[in-house]
Scaffold this active site. Structure first.
Site, PDB file in Angstrom:
ATOM      1  N   TRP A  21       0.998  -1.105   0.058  1.00 20.85           N
ATOM      2  CA  TRP A  21       0.133   0.030   0.031  1.00 20.85           C
ATOM      3  C   TRP A  21       0.980   1.347   0.084  1.00 20.85           C
ATOM      4  O   TRP A  21       1.855   1.333   0.658  1.00 20.85           O
ATOM      5  CB  TRP A  21      -0.977  -0.068   1.312  1.00 20.85           C
ATOM      6  CG  TRP A  21      -1.403   1.207   1.612  1.00 20.85           C
ATOM      7  CD1 TRP A  21      -0.962   2.232   2.552  1.00 20.85           C
ATOM      8  CD2 TRP A  21      -2.796   1.913   1.199  1.00 20.85           C
ATOM      9  NE1 TRP A  21      -1.812   3.433   2.562  1.00 20.85           N
ATOM     10  CE2 TRP A  21      -2.903   3.226   1.763  1.00 20.85           C
ATOM     11  CE3 TRP A  21      -3.739   1.458   0.200  1.00 20.85           C
ATOM     12  CZ2 TRP A  21      -3.975   3.781   1.646  1.00 20.85           C
ATOM     13  CZ3 TRP A  21      -4.734   2.173   0.026  1.00 20.85           C
ATOM     14  CH2 TRP A  21      -4.998   3.617   0.537  1.00 20.85           C
ATOM     15  N   ASN A  23       0.435   5.687   0.421  1.00 20.04           N
ATOM     16  CA  ASN A  23      -0.431   6.950   0.420  1.00 20.04           C
ATOM     17  C   ASN A  23       0.617   7.952   0.255  1.00 20.04           C
ATOM     18  O   ASN A  23       1.387   8.053  -0.862  1.00 20.04           O
ATOM     19  CB  ASN A  23      -1.200   7.079   1.517  1.00 20.04           C
ATOM     20  CG  ASN A  23      -0.972   6.751   2.706  1.00 20.04           C
ATOM     21  OD1 ASN A  23      -0.607   5.761   3.247  1.00 20.04           O
ATOM     22  ND2 ASN A  23      -0.908   7.908   3.770  1.00 20.04           N
ATOM     23  N   ASP A  24       0.581   9.160   1.139  1.00 18.85           N
ATOM     24  CA  ASP A  24       1.347  10.455   0.917  1.00 18.85           C
ATOM     25  C   ASP A  24       2.798  10.306   0.246  1.00 18.85           C
ATOM     26  O   ASP A  24       3.638   9.461   0.874  1.00 18.85           O
ATOM     27  CB  ASP A  24       1.528  11.107   2.177  1.00 18.85           C
ATOM     28  CG  ASP A  24       0.108  11.199   2.967  1.00 18.85           C
ATOM     29  OD1 ASP A  24      -0.809  10.762   2.362  1.00 18.85           O
ATOM     30  OD2 ASP A  24       0.237  11.811   4.018  1.00 18.85           O
ATOM     31  N   GLN A  42       4.263   6.928   2.117  1.00 19.15           N
ATOM     32  CA  GLN A  42       3.601   6.240   3.176  1.00 19.15           C
ATOM     33  C   GLN A  42       3.443   4.793   2.637  1.00 19.15           C
ATOM     34  O   GLN A  42       2.965   4.666   1.653  1.00 19.15           O
ATOM     35  CB  GLN A  42       2.398   6.868   3.567  1.00 19.15           C
ATOM     36  CG  GLN A  42       2.898   8.376   4.393  1.00 19.15           C
ATOM     37  CD  GLN A  42       3.276   7.915   5.845  1.00 19.15           C
ATOM     38  OE1 GLN A  42       2.554   7.748   6.483  1.00 19.15           O
ATOM     39  NE2 GLN A  42       4.462   8.020   5.906  1.00 19.15           N
ATOM     40  N   SER A  85       3.943  10.711   7.817  1.00 21.22           N
ATOM     41  CA  SER A  85       4.351  11.645   6.851  1.00 21.22           C
ATOM     42  C   SER A  85       5.494  12.477   7.346  1.00 21.22           C
ATOM     43  O   SER A  85       5.382  13.010   8.441  1.00 21.22           O
ATOM     44  CB  SER A  85       3.084  12.473   6.224  1.00 21.22           C
ATOM     45  OG  SER A  85       2.527  11.358   5.135  1.00 21.22           O
ATOM     46  N   ASP A 153       3.018  15.598  10.470  1.00 22.17           N
ATOM     47  CA  ASP A 153       3.549  16.032   8.893  1.00 22.17           C
ATOM     48  C   ASP A 153       4.227  17.160   8.722  1.00 22.17           C
ATOM     49  O   ASP A 153       3.949  18.033   8.186  1.00 22.17           O
ATOM     50  CB  ASP A 153       2.129  16.107   7.904  1.00 22.17           C
ATOM     51  CG  ASP A 153       1.048  14.984   8.270  1.00 22.17           C
ATOM     52  OD1 ASP A 153       1.671  13.928   8.630  1.00 22.17           O
ATOM     53  OD2 ASP A 153      -0.088  15.247   7.803  1.00 22.17           O
ATOM     54  N   TRP A 314      -9.049   9.388   0.064  1.00 20.59           N
ATOM     55  CA  TRP A 314      -9.137   8.496   1.248  1.00 20.59           C
ATOM     56  C   TRP A 314     -10.485   8.031   1.462  1.00 20.59           C
ATOM     57  O   TRP A 314     -10.917   7.025   1.969  1.00 20.59           O
ATOM     58  CB  TRP A 314      -8.810   9.200   2.316  1.00 20.59           C
ATOM     59  CG  TRP A 314      -7.545   9.464   2.710  1.00 20.59           C
ATOM     60  CD1 TRP A 314      -6.642  10.480   2.930  1.00 20.59           C
ATOM     61  CD2 TRP A 314      -6.546   8.134   3.218  1.00 20.59           C
ATOM     62  NE1 TRP A 314      -5.296  10.087   3.256  1.00 20.59           N
ATOM     63  CE2 TRP A 314      -5.320   9.177   3.442  1.00 20.59           C
ATOM     64  CE3 TRP A 314      -6.829   6.822   3.366  1.00 20.59           C
ATOM     65  CZ2 TRP A 314      -4.211   7.904   3.771  1.00 20.59           C
ATOM     66  CZ3 TRP A 314      -5.686   6.157   3.755  1.00 20.59           C
ATOM     67  CH2 TRP A 314      -4.372   6.721   4.102  1.00 20.59           C
TER      68      TRP A 314
END
Ligand code: FRU
Length: 538
Positions: A21, A23-24, A42, A85, A153, A314
């Site tokens: 997986w 993400n960011d 991520q 992040s 973040d 998301w």
């Protein structure tokens, strides 16, 4: 290894994780010692959905079209936590004291990121002695702890004017972007809050601050954009003068006007302590549904402001069709501020985005170029894009609208491009412009794929109004759109990038786009001045 040869649905020119997986985007930096772009992200290597433990994955590229996968770069403290992040800076002058002469100045990188668990979010530092491939954890972590569970973040950059490191990070559920400064990257001093700006949504995430070049030139005079530009956009621009404005980027999730997650930005000034917005406007970064957690690269060539976003949302990111991996990044984009006219009575600056498409790295398998095409309702034009398309193509269309044609408001006066599947042309993407609404639309719902038809958050249609690109000598408005389609991702750049729309789409397996049909619902309104399409492969 390289990511480009895998499964038939994997985008060719976009960064995807080899498995698991994503993400960011995190820790983006350019290593000017080896001319290499590093992108971290991520990463959950254990599953194709988000869950703890969460890591930073790592990929690198020299051409921005092909990425080398380096696996896990940063690990969380334990299995119940996540290395959330954050960003990377290049500590050329060794302000941190982490380095000695054995690390080249351009490779002295320090990561600042959030160590997340269910009971705390604190900021950690890690550094690399080998140019970003492996990391050492600072022994006195955390470097910043305010006893919060929603504090994350960090985006760090060097502020030349005050000779300090600056960190912007989200005190997420108080709707604050906090700004801290530091001389050594490990002790941080609070400076200010940027609070309750923009669309608030549920919470703030992934803020960023960047000094963006202002280009004082009417966009219609800029000739570098379009199909022939190369990676080094600003260098080729015939710029009359350049100064800068500060831009604050902010990510909202959930609570986007179009559902789920989105990016907004504010234009203003930053004095080393406080960001002051120039006005009260909230500006939308990308009008599509799949552009989130934007981050910019540290040390980008020519001081360009280059950024990349997670190309998903998301609301449904965990459900999109996937085999061994889920998630991809947008193309890297170059950001500038340029004047534009949202309407005839206003001229203001807006953020222009240009994708960095490296043509020396792509093969053109087939291309087509047409000019002066008058569209009518009783005939359409169909272009086939070769027998064996691979799902990667780029197009641009420039057209004139005969606004004096006699039309009723009842007419759906559209010009539409149907991007059709090569195996089954009942599956297609439709991109259009409608004259009465003066707006674009994209419809990604013409698909047999179960997810597309069943997931209620994966809304099929997006739209946006658009200003003319320029006015022709005869007084008629001209519009323009450039698009890059890569298997399941379409990135649209309107009017040389004054607005963009990034969207995932899913057709049945290997039903790659194989033809474009151009139609109009009305007579004598649309003239295509220029249409260009290229089938590409990596
Ligand atoms: C944004 C975000 C960040 C967080 C990360 C976790 O998409 O929620 O706030 O650090 O993802 O993966």
């Amino acid at each position: 290894g390289s990511n480009n040869t895998h499964s038939p649905e994997r985008p060719l020119a976009h960064l995807t994780p080899s498995a698991g997986w994503m993400n960011d985007p995190n820790g983006l930096f350019y290593d000017n010692e080896t001319s290499t772009y590093h992108t971290y992200y991520q990463y959950n290597p254990n599953d194709t959905v988000f869950s703890l433990p969460l890591y930073w994955g790592h990929a690198s590229s020299q051409d921005l079209m092909t990425w080398k996968d380096h696996g896990v770069a940063i690990e969380p403290r334990d299995d119940q936590s996540g290395a959330f992040s954050g960003s990377i800076v290049v500590d050329h002058n060794n302000t941190s004291g982490f380095f000695n002469d054995s690390t080249l100045p351009g490779q002295r990188i320090v990561a600042l990121y959030t160590e997340h668990s269910n009971t705390s979010e604190t900021q950690y530092a890690a550094y690399s002695l080998d140019g970003g491939y492996s990391f050492e954890y600072y022994e006195q972590n955390p470097v910043l702890d305010i006893n919060s569970t929603q504090f994350r973040d960090p985006k760090v950059f060097w502020h030349d004017e005050t000779q300090r490191w600056i960190m912007a990070l989200a005190l997420s559920q108080e709707y604050k972007v906090q700004i801290y400064s530091s001389e050594n990257l490990t002790s941080w001093e609070f400076q200010s809050n940027f609070s309750h700006h923009g669309i608030l949504g549920y919470q703030y995430e992934c803020p960023g601050l960047a000094k963006v070049p202002v280009i004082h030139e009417s966009p219609s005079n800029v000739t570098l954009h379009g199909l022939n530009s190369t990676t080094n956009a600003t260098a080729q621009t015939n710029v009359t003068s350049v100064d800068h404005k500060w831009v604050m980027f902010l990510s909202i999730n959930p609570g986007a006007p179009m559902g789920g997650s989105f990016n907004e930005y504010f234009i203003g000034d930053f004095d080393g302590k406080t960001f002051t917005a120039q006005d009260s406007a909230t500006r939308i970064f990308d009008h599509g549904k799949d552009f989130y957690a934007l981050q910019t690269y540290s040390d980008a060539p020519n001081d360009d402001v280059l950024g990349i976003a997670w190309a998903s949302n998301w609301d449904y990111g965990a459900y999109v069709p996937a085999e061994d991996y889920r998630g991809s990044m947008s193309l890297v984009r170059n950001f500038t501020l340029r004047p534009y006219n949202p309407n005839p009575e206003t001229t203001e600056f807006t953020l222009y985005s240009e994708p960095l498409v490296n043509y020396t790295q792509l093969h053109t398998n087939q291309s087509m170029h047409k000019t002066s095409l008058e569209l009518n309702s009783d005939e359409s034009v169909l272009y086939r894009l070769g027998k064996y398309p691979q799902g990667l193509l780029e197009f641009s269309v420039e057209w004139k609208v005969n606004a004096t044609a006699v039309l009723s408001k009842r007419d759906f006066a559209d010009m539409s491009l149907y991007f059709k599947g090569v195996k089954d042309d009942e599956e297609y993407l439709r991109l259009g412009y409608e004259h009465n609404a003066a707006a674009f639309f994209l419809d990604r719902g013409n698909s047999e794929v179960e997810f597309v038809n069943q997931n209620p958050f994966f809304t099929n249609r997006v739209s946006q109004n658009i200003e003319p690109f320029k006015i022709a000598e005869d007084g008629l408005p001209i519009f323009k759109v450039r698009g890059i389609i890569d298997r399941n991702l379409i990135e649209l750049f309107f009017n040389d990038g004054s607005s963009t729309s990034t969207n995932l789409f899913f057709l049945s397996e290997e039903n790659y786009i194989g033809a474009v049909e151009i139609t109009s619902g009305v007579d004598d309104v649309f003239t295509i001045l220029d249409f260009d399409v290229k089938q590409l492969s990596v």
